[in-house]
Design a protein around this motif. Structure first.
Motif, PDB file in Angstrom:
ATOM      1  N   VAL A  49      -0.957 -10.501 -10.556  1.00  0.00           N
ATOM      2  CA  VAL A  49      -0.931  -9.366  -9.641  1.00  0.00           C
ATOM      3  C   VAL A  49      -2.238  -8.588  -9.776  1.00  0.00           C
ATOM      4  O   VAL A  49      -2.906  -8.630 -10.809  1.00  0.00           O
ATOM      5  N   LYS A  50      -2.582  -7.884  -8.718  1.00  0.00           N
ATOM      6  CA  LYS A  50      -3.751  -7.005  -8.714  1.00  0.00           C
ATOM      7  C   LYS A  50      -3.259  -5.591  -8.439  1.00  0.00           C
ATOM      8  O   LYS A  50      -2.518  -5.357  -7.488  1.00  0.00           O
ATOM      9  N   VAL A  51      -3.670  -4.656  -9.289  1.00  0.00           N
ATOM     10  CA  VAL A  51      -3.289  -3.256  -9.137  1.00  0.00           C
ATOM     11  C   VAL A  51      -4.555  -2.430  -8.942  1.00  0.00           C
ATOM     12  O   VAL A  51      -5.499  -2.526  -9.740  1.00  0.00           O
ATOM     13  N   ILE A  52      -4.571  -1.629  -7.883  1.00  0.00           N
ATOM     14  CA  ILE A  52      -5.726  -0.793  -7.550  1.00  0.00           C
ATOM     15  C   ILE A  52      -5.239   0.641  -7.509  1.00  0.00           C
ATOM     16  O   ILE A  52      -4.403   0.996  -6.678  1.00  0.00           O
ATOM     17  N   ALA A  53      -5.749   1.491  -8.429  1.00  0.00           N
ATOM     18  CA  ALA A  53      -5.181   2.834  -8.517  1.00  0.00           C
ATOM     19  C   ALA A  53      -6.100   3.805  -9.238  1.00  0.00           C
ATOM     20  O   ALA A  53      -6.844   3.422 -10.149  1.00  0.00           O
ATOM     21  N   TYR A  76       0.858  -1.182   0.000  1.00  0.00           N
ATOM     22  CA  TYR A  76       0.000   0.000   0.000  1.00  0.00           C
ATOM     23  C   TYR A  76       0.898   1.238   0.000  1.00  0.00           C
ATOM     24  O   TYR A  76       1.663   1.449   0.943  1.00  0.00           O
ATOM     25  N   LEU A  77       0.815   2.060  -1.047  1.00  0.00           N
ATOM     26  CA  LEU A  77       1.565   3.314  -1.114  1.00  0.00           C
ATOM     27  C   LEU A  77       0.538   4.434  -1.227  1.00  0.00           C
ATOM     28  O   LEU A  77       0.118   4.813  -2.331  1.00  0.00           O
ATOM     29  N   ASN A 128       1.928 -12.778  -7.835  1.00  0.00           N
ATOM     30  CA  ASN A 128       1.019 -13.117  -6.731  1.00  0.00           C
ATOM     31  C   ASN A 128       0.968 -12.029  -5.669  1.00  0.00           C
ATOM     32  O   ASN A 128       1.043 -12.298  -4.473  1.00  0.00           O
ATOM     33  N   SER A 129       0.831 -10.783  -6.093  1.00  0.00           N
ATOM     34  CA  SER A 129       0.866  -9.656  -5.163  1.00  0.00           C
ATOM     35  C   SER A 129      -0.245  -8.665  -5.473  1.00  0.00           C
ATOM     36  O   SER A 129      -0.793  -8.643  -6.581  1.00  0.00           O
ATOM     37  N   THR A 130      -0.559  -7.841  -4.480  1.00  0.00           N
ATOM     38  CA  THR A 130      -1.561  -6.780  -4.622  1.00  0.00           C
ATOM     39  C   THR A 130      -0.903  -5.437  -4.342  1.00  0.00           C
ATOM     40  O   THR A 130      -0.187  -5.275  -3.346  1.00  0.00           O
ATOM     41  N   PHE A 131      -1.140  -4.466  -5.234  1.00  0.00           N
ATOM     42  CA  PHE A 131      -0.569  -3.132  -5.095  1.00  0.00           C
ATOM     43  C   PHE A 131      -1.705  -2.113  -5.042  1.00  0.00           C
ATOM     44  O   PHE A 131      -2.484  -1.998  -5.992  1.00  0.00           O
TER      45      PHE A 131
END
Length: 520
Positions: free
Chosen positions: A341-345, A306-307, A321-324
Protein backbone atom coordinates in the motif's frame (compact mmCIF):
# COMPACT_ATOMS: atom_id res chain seq x y z
CA UNK A 1 7.03 6.01 39.75
CA UNK A 2 3.73 7.23 41.26
CA UNK A 3 5.26 7.40 44.74
CA UNK A 4 8.48 8.96 43.42
CA UNK A 5 6.55 11.72 41.60
CA UNK A 6 4.49 12.62 44.69
CA UNK A 7 7.57 12.75 46.94
CA UNK A 8 9.21 15.19 44.55
CA UNK A 9 6.27 17.48 43.93
CA UNK A 10 8.39 20.57 44.62
CA UNK A 11 10.88 19.51 41.92
CA UNK A 12 8.36 19.59 39.08
CA UNK A 13 6.94 16.05 39.33
CA UNK A 14 3.45 16.60 40.75
CA UNK A 15 0.68 17.52 40.00
CA UNK A 16 2.28 18.46 36.69
CA UNK A 17 5.22 16.40 35.44
CA UNK A 18 7.75 18.54 33.57
CA UNK A 19 9.74 17.09 30.70
CA UNK A 20 13.16 17.26 32.45
CA UNK A 21 11.81 15.28 35.40
CA UNK A 22 10.18 12.65 33.19
CA UNK A 23 13.43 12.33 31.22
CA UNK A 24 15.27 11.75 34.49
CA UNK A 25 12.76 9.10 35.59
CA UNK A 26 12.61 7.39 32.19
CA UNK A 27 16.34 7.35 31.47
CA UNK A 28 17.74 7.08 34.99
CA UNK A 29 15.14 4.86 36.68
CA UNK A 30 13.35 2.94 33.91
CA UNK A 31 16.41 2.58 31.62
CA UNK A 32 14.61 3.94 28.55
CA UNK A 33 16.47 5.74 25.79
CA UNK A 34 15.99 9.50 25.64
CA UNK A 35 14.31 9.18 22.23
CA UNK A 36 11.75 6.72 23.56
CA UNK A 37 11.17 8.85 26.66
CA UNK A 38 10.40 11.85 24.46
CA UNK A 39 8.16 9.67 22.28
CA UNK A 40 5.89 8.77 25.22
CA UNK A 41 5.79 12.36 26.44
CA UNK A 42 5.16 13.80 23.00
CA UNK A 43 2.40 11.32 22.10
CA UNK A 44 0.56 11.97 25.34
CA UNK A 45 0.71 15.73 24.79
CA UNK A 46 -1.01 15.28 21.43
CA UNK A 47 -3.84 13.19 22.91
CA UNK A 48 -4.96 16.09 25.07
CA UNK A 49 -7.17 18.75 23.46
CA UNK A 50 -5.01 21.62 22.21
CA UNK A 51 -5.73 24.93 20.58
CA UNK A 52 -4.30 24.61 16.99
CA UNK A 53 -2.53 28.02 17.04
CA UNK A 54 -0.70 26.93 20.20
CA UNK A 55 0.45 23.74 18.48
CA UNK A 56 1.68 25.79 15.52
CA UNK A 57 3.62 28.15 17.81
CA UNK A 58 5.21 25.15 19.53
CA UNK A 59 6.22 23.67 16.16
CA UNK A 60 7.65 27.03 15.06
CA UNK A 61 9.69 27.33 18.26
CA UNK A 62 11.10 23.80 17.87
CA UNK A 63 11.94 24.37 14.20
CA UNK A 64 13.82 27.56 15.14
CA UNK A 65 16.15 25.71 17.53
CA UNK A 66 19.68 25.77 16.18
CA UNK A 67 21.21 23.15 18.49
CA UNK A 68 20.34 20.19 20.69
CA UNK A 69 20.70 22.46 23.73
CA UNK A 70 18.21 24.96 22.31
CA UNK A 71 15.77 22.15 21.57
CA UNK A 72 16.10 20.77 25.08
CA UNK A 73 15.50 24.23 26.54
CA UNK A 74 12.32 24.55 24.48
CA UNK A 75 11.06 21.14 25.54
CA UNK A 76 11.78 21.95 29.19
CA UNK A 77 8.83 24.37 29.10
CA UNK A 78 6.41 21.47 28.58
CA UNK A 79 4.54 19.52 31.25
CA UNK A 80 1.75 16.94 31.49
CA UNK A 81 -0.83 15.97 34.11
CA UNK A 82 1.09 13.48 36.25
CA UNK A 83 -1.79 11.15 37.14
CA UNK A 84 -3.16 11.01 33.59
CA UNK A 85 0.34 10.32 32.29
CA UNK A 86 0.68 7.44 34.77
CA UNK A 87 -2.50 5.89 33.35
CA UNK A 88 -1.17 6.38 29.83
CA UNK A 89 2.08 4.61 30.73
CA UNK A 90 0.16 1.81 32.48
CA UNK A 91 -1.71 1.06 29.25
CA UNK A 92 1.55 1.02 27.27
CA UNK A 93 3.13 -1.54 29.59
CA UNK A 94 0.15 -3.86 29.28
CA UNK A 95 0.22 -3.73 25.49
CA UNK A 96 3.50 -5.63 25.50
CA UNK A 97 2.98 -9.14 24.13
CA UNK A 98 4.62 -11.82 26.24
CA UNK A 99 4.05 -15.51 26.88
CA UNK A 100 2.59 -14.82 30.31
CA UNK A 101 0.14 -12.15 29.13
CA UNK A 102 -0.79 -14.24 26.10
CA UNK A 103 -1.71 -17.14 28.40
CA UNK A 104 -3.74 -14.83 30.63
CA UNK A 105 -5.26 -13.07 27.64
CA UNK A 106 -4.54 -9.61 29.08
CA UNK A 107 -2.64 -7.76 26.36
CA UNK A 108 -4.39 -4.88 24.63
CA UNK A 109 -4.49 -4.74 21.69
CA UNK A 110 -3.86 -8.38 20.83
CA UNK A 111 -2.98 -9.09 17.19
CA UNK A 112 -2.80 -12.80 17.87
CA UNK A 113 -6.19 -13.64 19.32
CA UNK A 114 -9.55 -13.38 17.60
CA UNK A 115 -11.81 -11.03 19.50
CA UNK A 116 -15.08 -12.52 20.71
CA UNK A 117 -18.14 -11.25 18.90
CA UNK A 118 -21.56 -10.47 20.36
CA UNK A 119 -22.45 -14.14 20.74
CA UNK A 120 -19.02 -15.16 22.00
CA UNK A 121 -17.82 -16.20 18.54
CA UNK A 122 -14.48 -15.10 17.15
CA UNK A 123 -14.78 -11.92 15.16
CA UNK A 124 -11.58 -12.62 13.25
CA UNK A 125 -9.85 -9.33 13.94
CA UNK A 126 -7.64 -7.82 16.60
CA UNK A 127 -8.85 -6.37 19.88
CA UNK A 128 -7.96 -2.98 18.49
CA UNK A 129 -11.28 -3.18 16.62
CA UNK A 130 -13.47 -4.50 19.41
CA UNK A 131 -15.03 -2.24 22.04
CA UNK A 132 -16.08 -5.25 24.11
CA UNK A 133 -12.43 -6.14 24.62
CA UNK A 134 -11.67 -2.57 25.69
CA UNK A 135 -14.52 -2.85 28.21
CA UNK A 136 -13.28 -6.20 29.51
CA UNK A 137 -9.73 -4.87 29.83
CA UNK A 138 -10.79 -1.89 31.94
CA UNK A 139 -12.90 -4.08 34.24
CA UNK A 140 -10.00 -6.52 34.69
CA UNK A 141 -7.51 -3.80 35.61
CA UNK A 142 -9.72 -1.17 37.25
CA UNK A 143 -8.46 -1.94 40.74
CA UNK A 144 -4.81 -1.63 39.65
CA UNK A 145 -5.47 1.71 37.96
CA UNK A 146 -7.26 3.11 41.00
CA UNK A 147 -4.38 2.01 43.25
CA UNK A 148 -1.96 3.72 40.90
CA UNK A 149 -3.75 7.01 41.58
CA UNK A 150 -3.87 6.71 45.38
CA UNK A 151 -1.79 8.92 47.64
CA UNK A 152 1.04 6.96 49.39
CA UNK A 153 -0.61 7.16 52.84
CA UNK A 154 -3.72 5.43 51.40
CA UNK A 155 -1.69 2.32 50.47
CA UNK A 156 -0.70 -0.65 52.62
CA UNK A 157 2.89 -1.75 53.09
CA UNK A 158 2.45 -4.01 50.05
CA UNK A 159 1.29 -1.02 47.97
CA UNK A 160 -2.35 -2.09 47.81
CA UNK A 161 -5.56 -0.38 48.85
CA UNK A 162 -7.07 -1.10 52.27
CA UNK A 163 -10.70 -1.15 53.38
CA UNK A 164 -10.33 2.46 54.54
CA UNK A 165 -8.48 3.84 51.51
CA UNK A 166 -9.81 7.09 50.06
CA UNK A 167 -9.58 8.20 46.43
CA UNK A 168 -9.02 11.92 45.98
CA UNK A 169 -11.08 14.06 43.62
CA UNK A 170 -7.96 14.79 41.57
CA UNK A 171 -7.51 11.03 41.06
CA UNK A 172 -11.08 10.69 39.76
CA UNK A 173 -10.42 13.70 37.49
CA UNK A 174 -7.40 11.84 36.10
CA UNK A 175 -9.54 8.76 35.44
CA UNK A 176 -11.75 10.99 33.26
CA UNK A 177 -8.89 10.61 30.75
CA UNK A 178 -10.26 7.09 30.11
CA UNK A 179 -13.90 7.13 31.20
CA UNK A 180 -16.84 9.43 30.45
CA UNK A 181 -20.60 8.92 30.41
CA UNK A 182 -24.15 10.18 30.40
CA UNK A 183 -26.93 10.63 32.94
CA UNK A 184 -30.07 8.56 32.31
CA UNK A 185 -29.11 8.00 28.68
CA UNK A 186 -29.23 11.70 27.83
CA UNK A 187 -27.41 13.10 24.82
CA UNK A 188 -24.87 15.04 26.88
CA UNK A 189 -21.52 13.40 27.62
CA UNK A 190 -19.82 14.28 30.91
CA UNK A 191 -16.30 13.44 32.18
CA UNK A 192 -16.22 10.88 34.97
CA UNK A 193 -15.46 13.32 37.79
CA UNK A 194 -18.59 15.37 37.06
CA UNK A 195 -20.74 12.23 37.05
CA UNK A 196 -19.13 11.05 40.31
CA UNK A 197 -19.98 14.34 42.05
CA UNK A 198 -23.60 14.32 40.85
CA UNK A 199 -25.76 14.26 43.99
CA UNK A 200 -27.77 11.05 43.25
CA UNK A 201 -24.50 9.12 42.66
CA UNK A 202 -22.66 10.16 45.80
CA UNK A 203 -24.37 7.60 48.02
CA UNK A 204 -23.35 4.80 45.65
CA UNK A 205 -19.73 5.82 45.02
CA UNK A 206 -18.86 6.67 48.63
CA UNK A 207 -18.17 10.38 48.26
CA UNK A 208 -17.58 12.19 51.54
CA UNK A 209 -17.89 15.96 51.68
CA UNK A 210 -15.86 16.17 54.86
CA UNK A 211 -12.93 14.31 53.29
CA UNK A 212 -13.62 15.59 49.76
CA UNK A 213 -12.76 12.06 48.62
CA UNK A 214 -14.34 8.73 47.67
CA UNK A 215 -14.28 5.35 49.39
CA UNK A 216 -12.00 3.13 47.30
CA UNK A 217 -14.23 0.05 47.59
CA UNK A 218 -17.51 1.88 46.93
CA UNK A 219 -16.07 3.86 44.01
CA UNK A 220 -14.69 0.70 42.41
CA UNK A 221 -18.01 -1.13 42.91
CA UNK A 222 -19.97 1.81 41.45
CA UNK A 223 -17.71 1.99 38.39
CA UNK A 224 -18.01 -1.73 37.75
CA UNK A 225 -21.81 -1.57 37.94
CA UNK A 226 -22.08 1.41 35.58
CA UNK A 227 -19.30 0.81 33.06
CA UNK A 228 -20.54 -0.18 29.59
CA UNK A 229 -19.00 -0.45 26.15
CA UNK A 230 -18.54 2.77 24.20
CA UNK A 231 -21.91 3.63 22.58
CA UNK A 232 -20.08 5.73 19.99
CA UNK A 233 -17.33 3.18 19.27
CA UNK A 234 -16.51 0.87 16.40
CA UNK A 235 -18.98 -1.87 17.30
CA UNK A 236 -21.89 0.58 17.56
CA UNK A 237 -20.83 2.31 14.34
CA UNK A 238 -20.89 -0.94 12.37
CA UNK A 239 -24.17 -2.12 13.89
CA UNK A 240 -26.30 0.99 13.93
CA UNK A 241 -24.31 3.80 12.32
CA UNK A 242 -25.46 5.67 9.25
CA UNK A 243 -24.58 3.72 6.12
CA UNK A 244 -22.85 5.83 3.46
CA UNK A 245 -23.03 4.89 -0.22
CA UNK A 246 -19.69 6.51 -0.99
CA UNK A 247 -18.47 3.48 -2.97
CA UNK A 248 -20.12 1.86 -5.98
CA UNK A 249 -21.13 -1.79 -6.29
CA UNK A 250 -18.48 -3.43 -8.48
CA UNK A 251 -19.71 -5.65 -11.30
CA UNK A 252 -18.39 -9.19 -11.47
CA UNK A 253 -17.55 -9.48 -7.79
CA UNK A 254 -19.37 -10.57 -4.66
CA UNK A 255 -17.48 -8.07 -2.52
CA UNK A 256 -19.57 -5.31 -1.10
CA UNK A 257 -18.10 -2.12 0.29
CA UNK A 258 -19.29 -1.23 3.79
CA UNK A 259 -18.97 2.40 4.84
CA UNK A 260 -20.63 3.72 7.98
CA UNK A 261 -20.37 6.65 10.37
CA UNK A 262 -21.71 7.33 13.83
CA UNK A 263 -23.46 10.60 13.19
CA UNK A 264 -22.70 13.49 15.50
CA UNK A 265 -25.11 12.47 18.25
CA UNK A 266 -23.26 14.66 20.72
CA UNK A 267 -20.87 17.49 19.83
CA UNK A 268 -18.24 16.52 22.43
CA UNK A 269 -17.51 13.15 20.80
CA UNK A 270 -15.25 12.87 17.76
CA UNK A 271 -17.15 11.15 14.93
CA UNK A 272 -16.04 7.78 13.58
CA UNK A 273 -16.04 6.60 9.96
CA UNK A 274 -15.44 2.95 9.13
CA UNK A 275 -14.64 1.81 5.58
CA UNK A 276 -14.40 -1.89 4.83
CA UNK A 277 -13.95 -4.01 1.69
CA UNK A 278 -13.71 -1.24 -0.89
CA UNK A 279 -12.54 -3.20 -3.93
CA UNK A 280 -11.12 -1.98 -7.25
CA UNK A 281 -12.52 1.52 -6.90
CA UNK A 282 -11.49 5.14 -6.59
CA UNK A 283 -13.26 6.79 -3.67
CA UNK A 284 -12.81 10.53 -3.10
CA UNK A 285 -14.41 12.66 -0.38
CA UNK A 286 -14.01 16.08 1.18
CA UNK A 287 -16.89 16.15 3.62
CA UNK A 288 -18.11 17.55 6.94
CA UNK A 289 -18.63 13.92 7.97
CA UNK A 290 -14.86 13.43 7.88
CA UNK A 291 -13.85 16.60 9.70
CA UNK A 292 -12.24 15.62 13.01
CA UNK A 293 -13.18 11.97 12.50
CA UNK A 294 -11.48 8.79 13.63
CA UNK A 295 -11.24 6.85 10.35
CA UNK A 296 -10.88 3.05 10.29
CA UNK A 297 -10.04 1.50 6.90
CA UNK A 298 -10.23 -2.29 6.76
CA UNK A 299 -9.66 -4.91 4.04
CA UNK A 300 -9.65 -2.51 1.09
CA UNK A 301 -7.97 -3.97 -1.99
CA UNK A 302 -6.77 -2.59 -5.32
CA UNK A 303 -8.35 0.80 -4.66
CA UNK A 304 -7.47 4.49 -4.58
CA UNK A 305 -8.98 6.33 -1.61
CA UNK A 306 -8.81 10.12 -1.20
CA UNK A 307 -10.07 11.57 2.11
CA UNK A 308 -9.36 15.28 1.69
CA UNK A 309 -10.57 16.71 5.00
CA UNK A 310 -8.84 17.43 8.34
CA UNK A 311 -8.96 14.13 10.28
CA UNK A 312 -8.44 13.17 13.92
CA UNK A 313 -6.82 9.74 13.43
CA UNK A 314 -6.58 7.04 10.77
CA UNK A 315 -6.07 3.28 11.13
CA UNK A 316 -5.43 1.22 7.99
CA UNK A 317 -5.58 -2.53 8.54
CA UNK A 318 -5.34 -5.61 6.30
CA UNK A 319 -5.38 -3.66 3.04
CA UNK A 320 -3.54 -4.62 -0.15
CA UNK A 321 -2.39 -3.01 -3.40
CA UNK A 322 -4.05 0.33 -2.63
CA UNK A 323 -3.22 4.03 -2.38
CA UNK A 324 -4.52 6.25 0.43
CA UNK A 325 -4.30 10.04 0.15
CA UNK A 326 -5.28 11.66 3.43
CA UNK A 327 -6.04 15.16 4.59
CA UNK A 328 -3.96 16.39 7.57
CA UNK A 329 -4.25 13.96 10.51
CA UNK A 330 -4.19 15.63 13.92
CA UNK A 331 -3.05 12.70 16.07
CA UNK A 332 -1.91 9.50 14.36
CA UNK A 333 -1.84 7.28 11.30
CA UNK A 334 -1.37 3.60 12.13
CA UNK A 335 -0.88 0.98 9.41
CA UNK A 336 -1.10 -2.70 10.35
CA UNK A 337 -0.93 -5.98 8.38
CA UNK A 338 -0.94 -4.31 4.96
CA UNK A 339 0.80 -5.38 1.73
CA UNK A 340 1.92 -3.08 -1.07
CA UNK A 341 0.00 0.00 0.00
CA UNK A 342 1.00 3.63 -0.48
CA UNK A 343 0.05 6.21 2.13
CA UNK A 344 0.33 9.94 1.39
CA UNK A 345 -0.32 12.21 4.36
CA UNK A 346 0.59 15.18 6.52
CA UNK A 347 0.24 13.73 10.02
CA UNK A 348 1.40 14.30 13.56
CA UNK A 349 2.61 10.72 13.92
CA UNK A 350 2.96 7.57 11.81
CA UNK A 351 3.38 4.02 13.08
CA UNK A 352 3.70 0.75 11.17
CA UNK A 353 3.41 -2.87 12.21
CA UNK A 354 3.46 -6.11 10.19
CA UNK A 355 3.55 -4.41 6.79
CA UNK A 356 5.24 -5.66 3.62
CA UNK A 357 6.38 -3.61 0.64
CA UNK A 358 4.59 -0.39 1.68
CA UNK A 359 5.57 3.18 0.77
CA UNK A 360 4.90 6.24 2.93
CA UNK A 361 5.08 9.81 1.61
CA UNK A 362 4.70 11.84 4.79
CA UNK A 363 5.28 15.22 6.35
CA UNK A 364 5.44 14.68 10.11
CA UNK A 365 6.89 16.54 13.13
CA UNK A 366 7.63 13.23 14.90
CA UNK A 367 9.80 10.25 14.05
CA UNK A 368 7.88 7.52 12.16
CA UNK A 369 7.57 4.45 14.39
CA UNK A 370 8.54 1.15 12.79
CA UNK A 371 7.24 -1.56 15.12
CA UNK A 372 7.54 -5.34 14.83
CA UNK A 373 7.02 -7.45 11.71
CA UNK A 374 7.70 -4.97 8.89
CA UNK A 375 9.51 -5.76 5.67
CA UNK A 376 10.66 -3.56 2.76
CA UNK A 377 9.34 -0.25 4.09
CA UNK A 378 10.02 2.78 1.87
CA UNK A 379 9.92 6.29 3.34
CA UNK A 380 9.70 9.33 1.09
CA UNK A 381 8.91 13.06 1.36
CA UNK A 382 5.35 14.30 1.07
CA UNK A 383 4.88 15.04 -2.63
CA UNK A 384 1.43 16.40 -3.43
CA UNK A 385 -1.09 19.14 -2.60
CA UNK A 386 -4.73 20.10 -3.00
CA UNK A 387 -6.25 23.61 -2.78
CA UNK A 388 -7.48 23.38 0.84
CA UNK A 389 -4.42 21.57 2.23
CA UNK A 390 -2.76 24.45 4.09
CA UNK A 391 -6.09 25.59 5.56
CA UNK A 392 -6.72 22.04 6.78
CA UNK A 393 -3.19 21.85 8.26
CA UNK A 394 -3.84 25.03 10.25
CA UNK A 395 -7.13 23.60 11.57
CA UNK A 396 -5.35 20.60 13.13
CA UNK A 397 -2.23 22.50 14.24
CA UNK A 398 0.31 21.00 11.82
CA UNK A 399 3.19 23.01 10.32
CA UNK A 400 5.77 22.24 7.62
CA UNK A 401 8.64 22.24 10.14
CA UNK A 402 10.04 20.32 11.87
CA UNK A 403 9.75 17.36 9.47
CA UNK A 404 11.19 13.98 10.53
CA UNK A 405 9.93 11.82 7.63
CA UNK A 406 13.45 10.45 7.03
CA UNK A 407 14.38 9.71 10.68
CA UNK A 408 12.32 6.69 11.78
CA UNK A 409 12.53 5.06 15.20
CA UNK A 410 12.71 1.26 15.20
CA UNK A 411 11.12 -0.51 18.18
CA UNK A 412 10.79 -4.19 19.02
CA UNK A 413 13.05 -7.05 18.10
CA UNK A 414 14.04 -5.37 14.81
CA UNK A 415 15.20 -2.21 16.61
CA UNK A 416 18.78 -2.68 15.40
CA UNK A 417 17.91 -3.96 11.91
CA UNK A 418 17.85 -0.89 9.69
CA UNK A 419 17.41 -3.09 6.62
CA UNK A 420 13.64 -3.21 7.22
CA UNK A 421 13.32 0.29 5.75
CA UNK A 422 14.91 2.47 3.09
CA UNK A 423 14.63 6.08 2.00
CA UNK A 424 13.15 6.15 -1.49
CA UNK A 425 15.98 6.87 -3.99
CA UNK A 426 15.55 10.24 -5.73
CA UNK A 427 15.78 8.42 -9.08
CA UNK A 428 12.51 6.60 -8.23
CA UNK A 429 10.73 9.74 -7.01
CA UNK A 430 7.81 11.38 -8.83
CA UNK A 431 5.32 13.95 -7.61
CA UNK A 432 1.70 12.91 -7.16
CA UNK A 433 -1.21 14.83 -8.69
CA UNK A 434 -4.58 14.83 -6.92
CA UNK A 435 -7.01 14.80 -9.86
CA UNK A 436 -9.90 16.80 -8.38
CA UNK A 437 -10.93 20.43 -8.51
CA UNK A 438 -11.56 22.26 -5.22
CA UNK A 439 -11.68 25.81 -3.93
CA UNK A 440 -8.60 26.95 -2.00
CA UNK A 441 -5.26 28.75 -2.03
CA UNK A 442 -2.65 25.96 -1.84
CA UNK A 443 -0.86 25.71 -5.19
CA UNK A 444 2.33 23.85 -4.28
CA UNK A 445 3.71 21.19 -1.96
CA UNK A 446 3.79 22.65 1.60
CA UNK A 447 7.38 23.18 2.66
CA UNK A 448 8.73 22.16 -0.75
CA UNK A 449 10.87 19.10 -1.45
CA UNK A 450 14.29 18.07 -0.08
CA UNK A 451 17.11 19.22 -2.36
CA UNK A 452 18.04 15.76 -3.69
CA UNK A 453 14.45 15.02 -4.74
CA UNK A 454 13.89 18.46 -6.26
CA UNK A 455 17.15 18.06 -8.21
CA UNK A 456 16.03 14.67 -9.57
CA UNK A 457 12.73 16.20 -10.72
CA UNK A 458 14.50 19.13 -12.38
CA UNK A 459 16.86 16.79 -14.24
CA UNK A 460 13.92 14.71 -15.44
CA UNK A 461 12.08 17.83 -16.63
CA UNK A 462 15.21 18.92 -18.45
CA UNK A 463 15.33 15.58 -20.29
CA UNK A 464 11.71 16.03 -21.34
CA UNK A 465 12.47 19.49 -22.69
CA UNK A 466 15.45 18.13 -24.64
CA UNK A 467 13.29 15.36 -26.07
CA UNK A 468 10.57 17.83 -27.09
CA UNK A 469 13.19 19.99 -28.78
CA UNK A 470 14.53 16.99 -30.70
CA UNK A 471 11.04 16.13 -31.94
CA UNK A 472 10.46 19.73 -33.00
CA UNK A 473 13.78 19.94 -34.86
CA UNK A 474 13.27 16.60 -36.63
CA UNK A 475 11.04 18.34 -39.20
CA UNK A 476 8.73 15.33 -39.52
CA UNK A 477 6.13 15.25 -42.28
CA UNK A 478 2.42 15.16 -41.46
CA UNK A 479 2.26 11.37 -41.94
CA UNK A 480 5.42 10.87 -39.87
CA UNK A 481 4.00 13.00 -37.03
CA UNK A 482 0.80 10.98 -37.10
CA UNK A 483 2.73 7.68 -37.05
CA UNK A 484 4.98 8.97 -34.27
CA UNK A 485 1.97 10.07 -32.20
CA UNK A 486 0.35 6.64 -32.57
CA UNK A 487 3.59 4.98 -31.43
CA UNK A 488 3.86 7.21 -28.36
CA UNK A 489 0.21 6.60 -27.41
CA UNK A 490 0.67 2.85 -27.83
CA UNK A 491 3.72 2.81 -25.55
CA UNK A 492 1.90 5.00 -23.03
CA UNK A 493 -1.07 2.63 -23.03
CA UNK A 494 1.27 -0.33 -22.40
CA UNK A 495 2.84 1.54 -19.48
CA UNK A 496 -0.58 2.31 -17.98
CA UNK A 497 -1.49 -1.39 -17.99
CA UNK A 498 1.89 -2.57 -16.65
CA UNK A 499 1.86 -0.10 -13.74
CA UNK A 500 -1.81 -0.51 -12.85
CA UNK A 501 -2.48 3.16 -13.54
CA UNK A 502 -5.04 2.24 -16.20
CA UNK A 503 -7.40 1.08 -13.45
CA UNK A 504 -6.98 4.36 -11.58
CA UNK A 505 -7.71 6.45 -14.68
CA UNK A 506 -10.75 4.35 -15.58
CA UNK A 507 -12.15 4.63 -12.06
CA UNK A 508 -11.91 8.42 -12.20
CA UNK A 509 -14.71 8.47 -14.79
CA UNK A 510 -17.80 9.88 -13.03
CA UNK A 511 -20.57 7.35 -12.30
CA UNK A 512 -23.57 7.16 -14.61
CA UNK A 513 -26.33 9.71 -14.11
CA UNK A 514 -28.69 7.05 -12.79
CA UNK A 515 -26.43 6.04 -9.91
CA UNK A 516 -26.54 8.04 -6.69
CA UNK A 517 -24.13 8.45 -3.82
CA UNK A 518 -25.20 9.36 -0.34
CA UNK A 519 -24.27 12.83 0.75
CA UNK A 520 -22.21 13.38 3.84
Amino acid sequence: MAAYARRRAAEGCFPRLRWPRWRHIACGKLRLGSGLAWLYFQRFLRLRPAWPPRSLRRAEAEAACGSAEDLERERSKLSVDTLQFLLFLYLQQLSRVSLRTALRGEQWPSPAAAAPGPAGKGAGHSKNWNDQDHHAFLLAHLSDMLELLLEPEQLSASSHATSNSLVSCEAVCALSFLIEGTVDGSGTVYPLHKLALWQPCQGKNGYSKSDNAFSFRKLESWLRSCLTTNPFGMTACLRSGKKLAWAQQVEGTTRRAKIACNTRVVPEVFPMVIMSQVYKQTLAKSSDTLVGAHVRIHRCNESFIYLLSPLRSVTIEKCRNSTFVLGPVQVSVHVHSCDNVKVIAVCYSLSLSSTTGCTFHVLTPTQPLILAGNQAVSLAPFHTHYPMLEDHMARVGLATLPNYWDSPMLLGKESSDTSVFRLLPPSDFYTFVIPFEMEGDTTEIPGGLPHAYQKALSQREQKVQIWQKMVKEACLSKDQRKQFQMLVESKFYEWLIQTGNRQQLDSLVPPAVGSKQAAG
